[in-house]
Write a protein that holds these residues in place. Sequence first.
Motif, PDB file in Angstrom:
ATOM      1  N   LEU A 143       0.844  -1.324   0.076  1.00 41.49           N
ATOM      2  CA  LEU A 143       0.189  -0.144   0.105  1.00 41.49           C
ATOM      3  C   LEU A 143       1.009   1.336   0.021  1.00 41.49           C
ATOM      4  O   LEU A 143       0.519   2.305  -0.764  1.00 41.49           O
ATOM      5  CB  LEU A 143      -0.835  -0.094   1.176  1.00 41.49           C
ATOM      6  N   GLU A 144       2.091   1.228   0.788  1.00 39.75           N
ATOM      7  CA  GLU A 144       2.996   2.330   0.826  1.00 39.75           C
ATOM      8  C   GLU A 144       4.330   1.562   1.141  1.00 39.75           C
ATOM      9  O   GLU A 144       4.194   0.244   1.882  1.00 39.75           O
ATOM     10  CB  GLU A 144       2.742   3.090   2.014  1.00 39.75           C
ATOM     11  N   ARG A 145       5.307   2.146   0.306  1.00 38.69           N
ATOM     12  CA  ARG A 145       6.719   1.700   0.841  1.00 38.69           C
ATOM     13  C   ARG A 145       7.687   2.984   1.157  1.00 38.69           C
ATOM     14  O   ARG A 145       7.485   3.963   0.659  1.00 38.69           O
ATOM     15  CB  ARG A 145       7.487   1.033  -0.415  1.00 38.69           C
ATOM     16  N   TYR A 146       8.545   2.535   2.286  1.00 39.03           N
ATOM     17  CA  TYR A 146       9.342   3.734   2.960  1.00 39.03           C
ATOM     18  C   TYR A 146      10.563   3.024   2.994  1.00 39.03           C
ATOM     19  O   TYR A 146      10.945   1.954   3.296  1.00 39.03           O
ATOM     20  CB  TYR A 146       8.710   3.846   4.440  1.00 39.03           C
ATOM     21  N   GLN A 147      11.700   3.764   2.531  1.00 39.44           N
ATOM     22  CA  GLN A 147      13.040   3.377   2.410  1.00 39.44           C
ATOM     23  C   GLN A 147      14.249   4.509   2.830  1.00 39.44           C
ATOM     24  O   GLN A 147      15.297   4.344   2.535  1.00 39.44           O
ATOM     25  CB  GLN A 147      13.256   3.152   0.901  1.00 39.44           C
ATOM     26  N   THR A 148      13.871   5.364   3.482  1.00 41.19           N
ATOM     27  CA  THR A 148      14.821   6.527   3.741  1.00 41.19           C
ATOM     28  C   THR A 148      15.610   6.112   5.079  1.00 41.19           C
ATOM     29  O   THR A 148      16.741   6.724   5.226  1.00 41.19           O
ATOM     30  CB  THR A 148      14.031   7.784   4.156  1.00 41.19           C
ATOM     31  N   GLY A 149      15.094   5.139   5.932  1.00 41.93           N
ATOM     32  CA  GLY A 149      15.776   4.768   7.070  1.00 41.93           C
ATOM     33  C   GLY A 149      15.355   5.544   8.405  1.00 41.93           C
ATOM     34  O   GLY A 149      15.629   5.175   9.729  1.00 41.93           O
ATOM     35  N   SER A 150      14.651   6.446   8.291  1.00 42.09           N
ATOM     36  CA  SER A 150      13.790   7.444   9.349  1.00 42.09           C
ATOM     37  C   SER A 150      12.589   7.930   8.662  1.00 42.09           C
ATOM     38  O   SER A 150      12.376   9.034   8.044  1.00 42.09           O
ATOM     39  CB  SER A 150      14.856   8.567   9.554  1.00 42.09           C
ATOM     40  N   ASP A 151      11.340   7.008   8.827  1.00 38.73           N
ATOM     41  CA  ASP A 151      10.302   7.318   8.279  1.00 38.73           C
ATOM     42  C   ASP A 151       9.230   7.512   9.400  1.00 38.73           C
ATOM     43  O   ASP A 151       9.123   6.892  10.548  1.00 38.73           O
ATOM     44  CB  ASP A 151       9.813   6.093   7.215  1.00 38.73           C
ATOM     45  N   THR A 152       8.442   8.567   9.034  1.00 41.48           N
ATOM     46  CA  THR A 152       7.191   8.886  10.005  1.00 41.48           C
ATOM     47  C   THR A 152       6.078   8.539   9.162  1.00 41.48           C
ATOM     48  O   THR A 152       5.901   9.229   8.126  1.00 41.48           O
ATOM     49  CB  THR A 152       7.374  10.175  10.510  1.00 41.48           C
ATOM     50  N   VAL A 153       5.123   7.909   9.537  1.00 34.23           N
ATOM     51  CA  VAL A 153       3.944   7.604   9.056  1.00 34.23           C
ATOM     52  C   VAL A 153       2.772   7.962  10.111  1.00 34.23           C
ATOM     53  O   VAL A 153       2.718   7.564  11.097  1.00 34.23           O
ATOM     54  CB  VAL A 153       3.799   6.041   9.032  1.00 34.23           C
ATOM     55  N   THR A 154       2.014   8.783   9.714  1.00 33.40           N
ATOM     56  CA  THR A 154       0.992   9.592  10.370  1.00 33.40           C
ATOM     57  C   THR A 154      -0.279   8.510   9.976  1.00 33.40           C
ATOM     58  O   THR A 154      -0.566   8.163   9.293  1.00 33.40           O
ATOM     59  CB  THR A 154       0.534  11.134   9.954  1.00 33.40           C
ATOM     60  N   LEU A 155      -0.942   8.231  11.259  1.00 35.00           N
ATOM     61  CA  LEU A 155      -2.131   7.371  11.214  1.00 35.00           C
ATOM     62  C   LEU A 155      -3.268   8.271  10.963  1.00 35.00           C
ATOM     63  O   LEU A 155      -3.696   9.013  11.818  1.00 35.00           O
ATOM     64  CB  LEU A 155      -2.145   6.538  12.625  1.00 35.00           C
ATOM     65  N   THR A 156      -3.799   7.957   9.770  1.00 33.58           N
ATOM     66  CA  THR A 156      -5.120   8.871   9.395  1.00 33.58           C
ATOM     67  C   THR A 156      -6.235   8.223   9.357  1.00 33.58           C
ATOM     68  O   THR A 156      -7.135   8.774   9.304  1.00 33.58           O
ATOM     69  CB  THR A 156      -4.754   9.556   8.134  1.00 33.58           C
ATOM     70  N   LYS A 157      -6.311   6.720   9.567  1.00 37.12           N
ATOM     71  CA  LYS A 157      -7.569   6.141   9.429  1.00 37.12           C
ATOM     72  C   LYS A 157      -7.553   5.024  10.609  1.00 37.12           C
ATOM     73  O   LYS A 157      -6.465   4.439  11.110  1.00 37.12           O
ATOM     74  CB  LYS A 157      -7.559   5.229   8.273  1.00 37.12           C
ATOM     75  N   THR A 158      -8.908   4.618  10.868  1.00 39.73           N
ATOM     76  CA  THR A 158      -8.915   3.765  11.946  1.00 39.73           C
ATOM     77  C   THR A 158      -8.894   2.402  11.262  1.00 39.73           C
ATOM     78  O   THR A 158      -8.906   2.070   9.894  1.00 39.73           O
ATOM     79  CB  THR A 158     -10.363   3.873  12.614  1.00 39.73           C
ATOM     80  N   GLY A 159      -8.583   1.395  12.027  1.00 43.41           N
ATOM     81  CA  GLY A 159      -8.568  -0.138  11.707  1.00 43.41           C
ATOM     82  C   GLY A 159      -7.284  -0.719  11.939  1.00 43.41           C
ATOM     83  O   GLY A 159      -6.263  -0.005  12.465  1.00 43.41           O
ATOM     84  N   VAL A 160      -7.014  -1.793  11.206  1.00 44.87           N
ATOM     85  CA  VAL A 160      -5.774  -2.661  11.301  1.00 44.87           C
ATOM     86  C   VAL A 160      -5.015  -2.024  10.288  1.00 44.87           C
ATOM     87  O   VAL A 160      -5.282  -1.879   9.185  1.00 44.87           O
ATOM     88  CB  VAL A 160      -6.067  -3.990  11.245  1.00 44.87           C
ATOM     89  N   HIS A 161      -3.585  -1.807  10.720  1.00 45.72           N
ATOM     90  CA  HIS A 161      -2.480  -1.316  10.028  1.00 45.72           C
ATOM     91  C   HIS A 161      -1.399  -2.367   9.873  1.00 45.72           C
ATOM     92  O   HIS A 161      -0.951  -3.085  11.089  1.00 45.72           O
ATOM     93  CB  HIS A 161      -2.021  -0.021  10.206  1.00 45.72           C
ATOM     94  N   ASN A 162      -1.030  -2.932   8.542  1.00 45.53           N
ATOM     95  CA  ASN A 162       0.028  -3.915   8.673  1.00 45.53           C
ATOM     96  C   ASN A 162       1.369  -3.359   8.032  1.00 45.53           C
ATOM     97  O   ASN A 162       1.142  -2.782   6.959  1.00 45.53           O
ATOM     98  CB  ASN A 162      -0.448  -5.040   7.844  1.00 45.53           C
ATOM     99  N   PHE A 163       2.498  -3.630   8.797  1.00 44.11           N
ATOM    100  CA  PHE A 163       3.779  -3.242   8.130  1.00 44.11           C
ATOM    101  C   PHE A 163       4.799  -4.309   8.469  1.00 44.11           C
ATOM    102  O   PHE A 163       4.722  -5.185   9.449  1.00 44.11           O
ATOM    103  CB  PHE A 163       4.376  -2.051   9.211  1.00 44.11           C
TER     104      PHE A 163
END
Length: 200
Positions: A87-107
Amino acid sequence: MALIKNKSFFVSLMILVALFGVAFGGTVHKVGDSKGWTMMGVDFEAWASSRTFQVGDSLVFEYNKDYHDVNEVTPNNFELCVPSNPLERYQTGSDTVTLTKTGVHNFICGVPSHCNIGQKLQIVVLPASLGPVAAPVPRPVRSPRSSLSPSPSPLADSPVNNGPGYQMGPSPAPHSAALNSSAWIGFYSLISLLSLFILV
């Protein structure tokens, strides 16, 4: 007349502070605490179960970008440890993910075998509120397979269905180590507004 202008200014300022306090930020959760996003020495399930996640909170993933990444994936890809089509890919080594939706999130970490070793995180995000929440968070609960089940389907021998059976069930209520700072700002702003209207 100057008194009315001062009161109007003060009322406007208090409303702005109250709105800013409720809407600004949330709790920042550093994934894995001091160890960060790694495949060694962190039980991410235990880490997540000790916290309450709400809309407006942020997850901070810190890791060595030469050896790891972060992929937000579907529940099925989480269980199978499949990083393709995230759904999203992060690769910087220091990533901030803001939680904008309710429910289950998987990383998961997309580097081969890292997810299978345990570098995966599943959280449940609750609606934002003005105070700490002690709601049960559903977690996979292992259940025995029934021997009285109807005849197996053609997919019964597929890799998806060969794993242990899971059903969602309540776990102990999580307790957050830190209170949501924006909730306290909003609370004090609301008290200030109420005090203002009582004085006016």
